[in-house]
Design a protein around this motif. Structure first.
Motif, PDB file in Angstrom:
ATOM      1  N   THR A  75       0.858  -1.194   0.018  1.00 24.72           N
ATOM      2  CA  THR A  75       0.220  -0.152  -0.152  1.00 24.72           C
ATOM      3  C   THR A  75       0.897   1.318   0.009  1.00 24.72           C
ATOM      4  O   THR A  75       1.823   1.181   0.976  1.00 24.72           O
ATOM      5  N   LEU A  76       0.500   2.383  -0.872  1.00 24.59           N
ATOM      6  CA  LEU A  76       1.523   3.471  -1.019  1.00 24.59           C
ATOM      7  C   LEU A  76       0.618   4.504  -0.184  1.00 24.59           C
ATOM      8  O   LEU A  76      -0.516   4.663  -0.165  1.00 24.59           O
ATOM      9  N   PRO A  77       1.593   5.060   0.662  1.00 24.22           N
ATOM     10  CA  PRO A  77       1.175   6.210   1.262  1.00 24.22           C
ATOM     11  C   PRO A  77       0.552   7.536   0.240  1.00 24.22           C
ATOM     12  O   PRO A  77       1.135   7.456  -0.874  1.00 24.22           O
ATOM     13  N   GLY A  78      -0.372   8.319   0.795  1.00 23.14           N
ATOM     14  CA  GLY A  78      -0.807   9.506  -0.193  1.00 23.14           C
ATOM     15  C   GLY A  78      -1.917   9.148  -1.104  1.00 23.14           C
ATOM     16  O   GLY A  78      -2.381   7.934  -0.740  1.00 23.14           O
ATOM     17  N   HIS A  79      -2.022  10.046  -2.058  1.00 26.06           N
ATOM     18  CA  HIS A  79      -3.014   9.742  -2.810  1.00 26.06           C
ATOM     19  C   HIS A  79      -2.450   9.239  -4.199  1.00 26.06           C
ATOM     20  O   HIS A  79      -1.493   9.467  -4.649  1.00 26.06           O
ATOM     21  N   VAL A  80      -3.416   8.299  -4.671  1.00 23.95           N
ATOM     22  CA  VAL A  80      -2.935   7.416  -6.000  1.00 23.95           C
ATOM     23  C   VAL A  80      -2.881   8.316  -7.202  1.00 23.95           C
ATOM     24  O   VAL A  80      -3.817   9.058  -7.430  1.00 23.95           O
ATOM     25  N   LEU A  81      -1.984   8.183  -7.886  1.00 20.97           N
ATOM     26  CA  LEU A  81      -1.785   8.914  -9.233  1.00 20.97           C
ATOM     27  C   LEU A  81      -1.999   7.879 -10.310  1.00 20.97           C
ATOM     28  O   LEU A  81      -2.564   8.213 -11.390  1.00 20.97           O
ATOM     29  N   ALA A  82      -1.460   6.798 -10.225  1.00 19.36           N
ATOM     30  CA  ALA A  82      -1.576   5.757 -11.153  1.00 19.36           C
ATOM     31  C   ALA A  82      -1.834   4.198 -10.388  1.00 19.36           C
ATOM     32  O   ALA A  82      -1.147   4.242  -9.377  1.00 19.36           O
ATOM     33  N   ALA A  83      -2.657   3.764 -11.116  1.00 18.68           N
ATOM     34  CA  ALA A  83      -3.076   2.026 -10.476  1.00 18.68           C
ATOM     35  C   ALA A  83      -3.350   1.387 -11.557  1.00 18.68           C
ATOM     36  O   ALA A  83      -3.658   1.727 -12.735  1.00 18.68           O
ATOM     37  N   VAL A  84      -3.362   0.238 -11.128  1.00 21.58           N
ATOM     38  CA  VAL A  84      -3.562  -1.082 -12.099  1.00 21.58           C
ATOM     39  C   VAL A  84      -4.420  -2.031 -11.166  1.00 21.58           C
ATOM     40  O   VAL A  84      -3.943  -2.216 -10.083  1.00 21.58           O
ATOM     41  N   GLY A  85      -5.570  -2.556 -11.528  1.00 15.10           N
ATOM     42  CA  GLY A  85      -6.267  -3.171 -10.783  1.00 15.10           C
ATOM     43  C   GLY A  85      -6.602  -2.552  -9.391  1.00 15.10           C
ATOM     44  O   GLY A  85      -7.079  -1.344  -9.409  1.00 15.10           O
ATOM     45  N   ASN A  86      -6.355  -3.337  -8.268  1.00 12.69           N
ATOM     46  CA  ASN A  86      -6.366  -2.863  -7.226  1.00 12.69           C
ATOM     47  C   ASN A  86      -5.022  -2.563  -6.515  1.00 12.69           C
ATOM     48  O   ASN A  86      -4.894  -2.090  -5.203  1.00 12.69           O
ATOM     49  N   GLN A  87      -4.069  -2.290  -7.270  1.00  8.97           N
ATOM     50  CA  GLN A  87      -2.714  -1.976  -7.086  1.00  8.97           C
ATOM     51  C   GLN A  87      -1.923  -0.671  -7.222  1.00  8.97           C
ATOM     52  O   GLN A  87      -2.300  -0.139  -8.703  1.00  8.97           O
TER      53      GLN A  87
END
Lengths: 278, 585
Positions: free
Chosen positions: B392-404
């Protein structure tokens, strides 16, 4: 410490310059005292005829009245008047009121010294005494006595003499009893009432605190014309009462305004008959 | 005097105070006497009882009572019906056209003449128009102070609406006041409650409308691009371009259609450039200073392990990037590359490529990107195989794939961080075109954090902004801006310090020990102000009072009464002193 004006040397110099112009006006009263030039009460050896009496053994033959013997063949002696130098008692009121102002104190010292000087010129045995105190020298005068009625000095006053009372006469009590004791037995009594010019004629200076120099009492007073007039009325009554008391008992009273000695003599003492030109 | 002037009432309290002092605390002159009993009936104080004494109505008492009463009257500001004090609010038009020709001198003379015509009891307020009204003098200052305020009035602003300033003037002049608007053209709106003094005069004028400095179209060297405009029949002028003492170009320009575009090549390494036209009606638009664009080099500190560098293709990517320098000290870098999060300072950005751990997944898409974020501008990730750990990455997501989450942005108290969930040992993400694009985007965003002037060339009225390093020893803790006339203003702000420029010319940013850190070039730009055709000269007196008809609360000129009372007070005090001194003698 005395101020330069009240130094004994200064006082003596001023008295020496002025006192010689006057002498005490003693008049023709008979005095008691040592041998001198004034009529005494008894028989003396003066030129003035006094009385006759019968010759007694031992009398000086020079005084036998030979003319009377020629007429009556009885030896009689001519008696002559005694001549004395009167005793002079200068009585000084040493209460602190005499030094209420420097001028008043200086004038008191001048008059005291001048009285002694005039007495000496009469060949009298002069004595300076403080009221209620002892005999002292003029230089020893200290005006710090308490307030109160006049009291005779400790040393008895000599009868038949001249008594000069130097005072300001500002006694709150009745001075008559004390004064009469001072006057009793005196051949001549002078009362010199010495007052400061401001005491005689105060000015309307507005409100101020008056401090009694004898009792230390203080009073805030509005010195306006009305207050001054009332004061002068009371003062005049006080002066008149004292004058009547002194004159009524054969004395002489003079109100002296504190000043230099020449002015006091010419203006106050000469007209009052205390002095006469020498 | 009224209950609205409490000082007067308080001053009157001094009268009973004087009586009280005379009743209870009296110090009389003392005189030693021989017979106090002769004065018994004249005593003021009883020997016992109350301490209050009979009031002595001495001259000193009366003088002190009179002085106290006079003091109360003086403080109360009495009026015997004197003239009403005037309050004149001068509104000065601060637009640049006011400095054309003799308009400024005439306006100063007019305002000074009107101020000199006021009495000392009158009051003046001087306002200057602008986007925000500014009080040059007052409110309610003395007329004699107007002259100094006028010397500070140098109109250089672009066209603006004077109504906010006029509204403020109306509020200040409410009641007995009057408003005098000093301008050079017809005022906007209903100004019948103002006295409008317009002193403008139309005149031919040539202005520098645009002055830019940039790379030549062929990419070699710099050039100066100018656009000149002529108004009121102005057809030409003399153009001079200087850099320091060196004259780069000097030519006569002719404006055929009222405008002329010029491009002048600048030698390499040219410092500040001064463009100047021949003097004409308006001086402020005849000159422009241009500074070269600052080289904003981003400091990059690479803290990645040596083994990870070839996997991320960093050497290849860095060769493609421009405008950066390698920085060994991480605290002095704007961009930090690391395999673990570190301690950042304000303005820093950190790219953390965390080592792979645990189970990993290889993703071929579809990738979800936050395309609105500047870091991901242009990224496609087409054909990319992205090997990532399950974390799990901290902060808000900029790029994702699936649930990762693959990329995330974490905001910190100081700086921000880009988390990259990438295992470079497999997949083709580091070798794809998107990888250098991502780093280039981050690098460009870091460029704004480089200390120095953000925009060296600023139009008058705009803000000049300087970005500080926030590092000790850089000498930019306390900044000052030195204007061309030598005046200095301190700067305020944490990271970015801004000053509103009000004078054309070169401004210097000074740090500690007066060390020059950077420079700003300010120039005037407002074609509507350069066009002097609409200027007018007229005087329109006010036909009604500002702020309505109400005259209540009007001030009366009480200076004469106060002077008389002050003189009386002084006389009473001196007489009392003289009386007491005389009595003491």
């Amino acid at each position: 410490m005395a101020s330069p004006d009240t130094q004994p040397e200064t006082i003596a110099a001023e008295v020496a310059g002025i006192a010689g112009r006057y002498r005490l006006a003693l008049g023709a009263q008979r005095f008691r005292g040592r041998m001198g030039g004034r009529r005494g009460h008894g028989v003396g050896s003066s030129m003035e005829f006094f009385d006759f009496r019968d010759y007694a053994l031992g009398d000086d033959l020079r005084y036998i009245d030979w003319r009377s013997y020629a007429r009556t063949e009885q030896l009689r002696i001519r008696l002559h008047q005694e001549e004395v130098a009167p005793y002079v008692d200068v009585l000084v009121d040493t209460s602190a009121s005499l030094s209420a102002t420097s001028g008043k104190e200086r004038a008191a010292r001048l008059l005291a010294a001048a009285c002694l000087q005039w007495a000496k010129r009469e060949g009298a045995m002069a004595r300076l005494s403080a009221l209620g105190g002892s005999e002292l020298l003029a230089e020893q005068l200290v005006f710090d006595g308490p307030a109160g009625a006049p009291l005779p000095p400790v040393a008895p006053l000599r009868p038949g003499g001249v008594r000069i009372l130097l005072t300001d006469g500002l006694w709150p009590e009745d001075p008559a009893p004390g004064l009469l004791r001072l006057m009793t037995g005196a051949a001549r009594f002078f009362c010199l009432q010495l007052l400061d010019p401001w005491e005689l004629e105060p000015t309307a200076e507005g409100a101020m605190t008056l401090v009694d120099c004898e009792t230390g009492q203080r009073a805030e007073v509005q010195l306006d014309a009305r207050a001054v007039a009332a004061y002068r009325g009371r003062l005049q009554r006080l002066l008149d009462e004292l004058r009547l008391l002194v004159i009524g008992h054969g004395g002489d009273h003079a109100v002296v305004r504190a000043d230099i000695l020449a002015s006091m003599c010419a203006r106050d003492l000469l007209p009052a008959g205390v002095l006469e030109p020498a | 005097m009224s209950f609205a002037t409490p000082w007067g009432l308080l001053g009157l309290l001094a009268v009973p105070l004087v009586v009280f002092v005379h009743l209870f605390r009296r110090h009389l002159r003392e005189r030693p006497i021989a017979a106090l009993f002769l004065w018994t009936e004249q005593r003021l104080v009883a020997d016992a009882g109350r301490t209050r004494t009979r009031l002595l109505r001495t001259p000193s008492f009366w003088l002190e009572c009179l002085a106290a009463a006079t003091l109360g009257l003086w403080l109360g500001g009495p009026s015997l019906g004197g003239a009403v004090a005037r309050h004149v609010v001068f509104v000065l038009d601060d637009s640049a056209s006011m400095s054309s020709g003799a308009t400024l001198a005439s306006a100063r003379d007019e305002v000074a003449k009107r101020a000199n015509g006021l009495s000392s009891g009158d009051r003046v307020t001087v306002l200057r128009t602008g986007p925000h009204p500014e009080v040059l003098l007052g409110p309610k200052a003395l007329p004699g102070e107007v002259a100094s305020a006028l010397t500070r009035w140098r109109p250089v602003q672009a066209r603006h609406d004077p109504l906010p300033t006029l509204d403020l003037a109306r509020e200040l002049a409410a009641g007995p006041g009057e408003v005098v608007f000093c301008t050079d053209e017809e005022p906007p709106g209903d100004c019948k409650d103002l006295t409008v003094v317009a002193l403008g005069q139309g005149a031919p004028n040539v202005a520098i409308l645009t002055a830019q400095r940039g790379a030549r179209s062929n990419g070699a060297g710099e050039e100066l691009r100018l656009r000149l405009g002529g108004y009121s029949g102005a057809a030409g002028s003399q153009l001079t371009v200087r850099s320091g003492e060196q004259v780069l170009a000097q030519q006569a320009v002719e404006l055929r259609d009222g405008f002329l575009d010029l491009a002048i090549e600048l030698p390499d390494g040219t410092a500040a450039v001064q463009v100047q036209l021949a003097p004409d009606a308006l001086a402020v638009d005849n000159e422009a200073w241009l500074l070269p664009a600052p080289a904003r080099v981003v400091g990059v500190c690479d803290l990645l392990p040596a083994a990870q560098r070839p996997l991320l293709e960093l050497d290849r990517v860095m060769l493609a990037l421009r405008g950066f320098r390698r920085e060994v000290d991480a605290s002095r870098a704007q961009l930090v590359l690391s395999d673990k999060p570190g301690q950042l300072t304000a303005g820093q950005t950190e790219i953390v490529v965390a080592p792979a751990e645990g189970e990993r997944d290889a993703w071929r898409g579809p990738f979800v990107l936050d395309r609105g974020h500047p870091w991901l501008a242009g990224l496609q990730l087409e054909g990319v195989v992205w090997l990532s750990s399950r974390r799990t990455l901290p902060g808000h997501v900029l790029a994702a794939v699936g649930n990762q989450a693959l990329l995330s942005e974490e905001f910190l108290d100081a700086g921000r961080r880009l988390w990259v969930n990438l295992d470079p040992s497999a997949g083709n993400a580091p070798r794809s075109p998107d990888w250098p694009l991502l780093l280039a985007n981050v690098l460009e965003s870091c460029r704004a954090e480089v200390p120095g002037a953000e925009m060296p060339n600023v139009v008058l009225g705009n803000e000049a902004r300087y970005r500080r390093s926030l590092l000790a020893g850089n000498g930019d803790t306390a900044l000052q801006l030195e204007a061309p006339d030598g005046t200095r203003r301190p700067g305020h702000g944490l990271r970015t310090v801004g000053w509103l420029l009000e004078q054309p010319g070169l401004h210097r940013v000074l740090g500690s020990d007066d060390r020059e850190l950077d420079r700003f070039a300010a120039r005037f730009h407002d074609p509507s102000e350069s066009d002097l055709r609409g200027l007018r000269t007229f005087v329109a007196p006010a036909t009604r009072a500002p702020g309505g008809e109400g005259r209540e609360g009007s001030l009366r000129d009480i200076s004469l009464e106060q002077r008389v009372l002050g003189l009386l007070l002084l006389t009473f005090v001196v007489l009392d002193w003289w009386w007491l001194a005389r009595r003491a003698r």
